[in-house]
Design an enzyme around this catalytic site. Sequence first.
Site, PDB file in Angstrom:
ATOM      1  N   CYS A   2       1.049  -1.213   0.053  1.00 43.64           N
ATOM      2  CA  CYS A   2       0.077   0.195   0.531  1.00 43.64           C
ATOM      3  C   CYS A   2       1.035   1.212   0.186  1.00 43.64           C
ATOM      4  CB  CYS A   2      -0.737   0.438   1.165  1.00 43.64           C
ATOM      5  SG  CYS A   2      -1.994  -1.088   1.664  1.00 43.64           S
ATOM      6  N   ARG A  27       4.167  -0.245  -5.307  1.00 49.42           N
ATOM      7  CA  ARG A  27       3.185  -0.785  -3.705  1.00 49.42           C
ATOM      8  C   ARG A  27       2.295  -2.107  -3.600  1.00 49.42           C
ATOM      9  NH1 ARG A  27       6.720   1.349   0.082  1.00 49.42           N
ATOM     10  NH2 ARG A  27       5.282   1.038   1.854  1.00 49.42           N
ATOM     11  N   TRP A  77      -2.691  -2.617  -1.433  1.00 51.02           N
ATOM     12  CA  TRP A  77      -2.829  -4.309  -2.115  1.00 51.02           C
ATOM     13  C   TRP A  77      -3.336  -4.376  -0.822  1.00 51.02           C
ATOM     14  CZ3 TRP A  77       0.067  -8.165   0.531  1.00 51.02           C
ATOM     15  CH2 TRP A  77       0.457  -8.858  -0.259  1.00 51.02           C
ATOM     16  N   ASN A 103      -1.133   2.752   5.825  1.00 51.20           N
ATOM     17  CA  ASN A 103      -0.113   1.298   5.452  1.00 51.20           C
ATOM     18  C   ASN A 103      -0.151   0.321   6.623  1.00 51.20           C
ATOM     19  OD1 ASN A 103       1.619  -0.386   3.768  1.00 51.20           O
ATOM     20  ND2 ASN A 103       3.048   1.537   4.589  1.00 51.20           N
ATOM     21  N   GLY A 104      -0.044  -0.645   6.568  1.00 53.49           N
ATOM     22  CA  GLY A 104       0.250  -1.180   7.565  1.00 53.49           C
ATOM     23  C   GLY A 104      -1.168  -2.482   7.517  1.00 53.49           C
ATOM     24  N   GLU A 488      16.466 -17.883  -9.216  1.00 55.60           N
ATOM     25  CA  GLU A 488      15.514 -16.588  -9.672  1.00 55.60           C
ATOM     26  C   GLU A 488      15.715 -16.614 -11.541  1.00 55.60           C
ATOM     27  OE1 GLU A 488      15.119 -14.527  -8.337  1.00 55.60           O
ATOM     28  OE2 GLU A 488      15.581 -12.787  -9.433  1.00 55.60           O
ATOM     29  N   LYS A 492      11.397 -14.935 -11.994  1.00 55.26           N
ATOM     30  CA  LYS A 492      11.184 -14.069 -12.311  1.00 55.26           C
ATOM     31  C   LYS A 492      10.061 -14.617 -14.074  1.00 55.26           C
ATOM     32  CE  LYS A 492      12.648 -11.384 -11.162  1.00 55.26           C
ATOM     33  NZ  LYS A 492      13.374 -10.911  -9.837  1.00 55.26           N
ATOM     34  N   GLU A 495       6.858 -14.500 -11.758  1.00 54.82           N
ATOM     35  CA  GLU A 495       6.419 -13.379 -10.890  1.00 54.82           C
ATOM     36  C   GLU A 495       5.832 -12.372 -12.995  1.00 54.82           C
ATOM     37  OE1 GLU A 495      10.318 -11.668 -10.083  1.00 54.82           O
ATOM     38  OE2 GLU A 495       8.659 -11.032  -7.500  1.00 54.82           O
ATOM     39  N   HIS A 511      15.467 -37.154  -9.278  1.00 50.97           N
ATOM     40  CA  HIS A 511      14.853 -37.865  -7.828  1.00 50.97           C
ATOM     41  C   HIS A 511      13.050 -37.035  -7.556  1.00 50.97           C
ATOM     42  CE1 HIS A 511      18.900 -38.766  -6.358  1.00 50.97           C
ATOM     43  NE2 HIS A 511      19.078 -38.127  -6.206  1.00 50.97           N
ATOM     44  N   LYS A 610       5.817  -4.314  -5.123  1.00 45.21           N
ATOM     45  CA  LYS A 610       8.149  -3.711  -4.670  1.00 45.21           C
ATOM     46  C   LYS A 610       8.051  -4.492  -3.734  1.00 45.21           C
ATOM     47  CE  LYS A 610      11.562  -2.917  -6.460  1.00 45.21           C
ATOM     48  NZ  LYS A 610      11.589  -4.206  -7.415  1.00 45.21           N
TER      49      LYS A 610
HETATM   50  O1  M6R Z   1      12.808  -5.356  -0.677  1.00 47.91           O
HETATM   51  P1  M6R Z   1      13.598  -6.971  -0.701  1.00 47.91           P
HETATM   52  O2  M6R Z   1      14.366  -7.640  -1.464  1.00 47.91           O
HETATM   53  O3  M6R Z   1      13.091  -7.574   0.906  1.00 47.91           O
HETATM   54  O4  M6R Z   1      12.142  -8.026  -1.057  1.00 47.91           O
HETATM   55  C1  M6R Z   1      11.964  -9.388  -0.772  1.00 47.91           C
HETATM   56  C2  M6R Z   1      11.440 -10.172  -1.993  1.00 47.91           C
HETATM   57  O5  M6R Z   1      10.202  -9.649  -2.380  1.00 47.91           O
HETATM   58  C3  M6R Z   1      11.897  -9.474  -3.321  1.00 47.91           C
HETATM   59  O6  M6R Z   1      12.813 -10.135  -4.399  1.00 47.91           O
HETATM   60  C4  M6R Z   1      10.434 -10.232  -4.674  1.00 47.91           C
HETATM   61  O7  M6R Z   1      10.455 -11.679  -4.859  1.00 47.91           O
HETATM   62  C5  M6R Z   1      10.640  -9.190  -5.812  1.00 47.91           C
HETATM   63  N1  M6R Z   1       9.436  -9.664  -6.475  1.00 47.91           N
HETATM   64  C6  M6R Z   1      11.658 -10.135  -6.992  1.00 47.91           C
HETATM   65  O8  M6R Z   1      11.484  -9.824  -8.154  1.00 47.91           O
END
Ligand code: M6R
Length: 615
Positions: A2, A27, A77, A103-104, A488, A492, A495, A511, A610
Amino acid sequence: MCGIIGYIGDKKASDILISGLSHLEYRGYDSAGIALMHGKDIDIYKAEGKLVNLIEVLKTKQDVCEKSKIGIGHIRWATHGLPTTINAHPHTCNCKNLTLVHNGIIENYQELKEELLAKGCIFKSQTDTEVAAHLIANEYGKTNNLLKAMQNAVKKIKGAFAFCAIHKKEPDRIVVAKRNAPLVIGVGQNENFIASDIPAIIEYTKKAIYLSDHQVGVVKKDSIEIYDENDSLISNKIELLPFEAIAISKMGYKHFMLKEIHEQGDVIRNILSGKLISPKDSIVLEDFKLTKEQINKIKRVQIIACGTSLHAGLVGKYIIEKFAKIPTDVEPSSEYIYRDTIADENTLVIGISQSGETADTISAIKQVKENNSHIAIITNRTDSTMARLADSLLAINAGIEVSVAATKSYIAQLISLYLLAIFLGEAKEISCYKDEIINLKQELIKLPNKIEELLEHTENIKTIAKKYSSFKDFIFIARGINYPSALEGALKLKEISYINATGYGAGELKHGPIAMLDSDMPVLAILNTGIVYDKVLSNCEEAKARQARLIGVADYIAPKDKDLFDDLIMIPKVSDTLSPAVNIVVLQLLAYYIAEYLGKDVDQPRNLAKSVTVE
Ligand code: M6R
């Protein structure tokens, strides 16, 4: 998650609120709303979905927009209640005198709600925030003072919050409060701003006050008063903001993600500058505060992080164990906090976070701080909560990352970890990899050019992306130091394209996961010349024998092995140790072009935010 924004001054508040929210969309983006105050009236406008829907609503309310010079806004969010208009912020109390954005998460909202229901409060939404609106209004009933009402209310709230509240009877102020959620007050000339993050206000001011936890503030157009947790007035600490407005422009790229992928060469140059002087010189890490003697006492390293930052940490384990010979554990922060972890004064704890605001990592760091371990924070945000908890603050200086999918911050975290691992090894005078370290330093210096060269020739990646974009599942395999690259790369793709992608250590394929292989399951294998090369090649053979379509990302494939692969992406040669920093660029591009080909919302993928500020 948020985002909140507030404005008080002489300008058209709605323009500033909407522009601010557009820079906070990273956010969260499932609904948005603003409250505009004019005279003793407050009008609230909300819309489900992305910010454009709210902008459409406002087009028909220009008369109110023109006359309102005070306002608060929110981009949501969802945590409590569906992403509907009714659940969108701002929220109000029964008499609608008080309006609030939040927010929170209010952890004791059920308990508070029951008390407020008994007092006659009528709830319209399913949110925890509405509880705060009624609670503060209730306190206002006792005090007739918005500041005091906020101060009393926050003492009854458990959980995390950043609040912005306005009241019809006090039309000259916005009252704010913060605990475990970011909030910054932008200081202007005859105007002031409030935001969850700097990008929302950077085009208006470069001066700001960062609110600390438990503080409450009264923001008027020509004054700012901050009160501590004992309700005492404290003096304002005005800081200079670190970002330029240019950083939040796409600079001609279709998406921020593509722009940020292309910035990676410069990001690496930036981090190396002043730290890696020449291959023969020792690494200089002035921000790492342990002495040689203290470093020699470190018995273990614990890396705590989430998501992409966690994957960087996994690469960190390989290189810290190799070059510094210190046993290193890597754990998701969300798991770390619910265990009796063993960390003491001889443990170096490394928290990695792009945003520095990830709630799970903040909790883990706070927990471990009690054990007297040295806390090093690797972050892109030196103004973040985590940065403030650091004993050693290692800034990655990647510049603001707007796209929700982390790219340049990942490479910056990797490079920081290479520097740290070499630095620790040099401090401990470990000599067994002396030549390899000189070679690695040489490679690090040349790395930006290699990556830029790779970024100039992406046609093959685009073609492969198009060819595979209709597949519903993907497997990424690698071994050794590139196992985290497989994780990773898969993250990507997942996501931003919503394709089900999983990363495995290539040796694990047989396995269990091998049962899933057939011609509908592309397998992407990462092969770098090094000790695991032949092993990964054998794992590719196993996959091919099950009719899987095979994509190789490799720095070398012998002519006899080329037919094994349906498609090949050749990458510049670097040592196996440094290869994760090159491989990941290809995997980022592949994910990007698949998502782009599918027409996905690359920079703001569904359900994500984010910075994940809830546990
Ligand atoms: O801000 P941070 O690096 O602590 O965030 C951690 C994860 O939320 C962040 O890396 C998330 O996995 C991203 N969407 C990756 O693209």
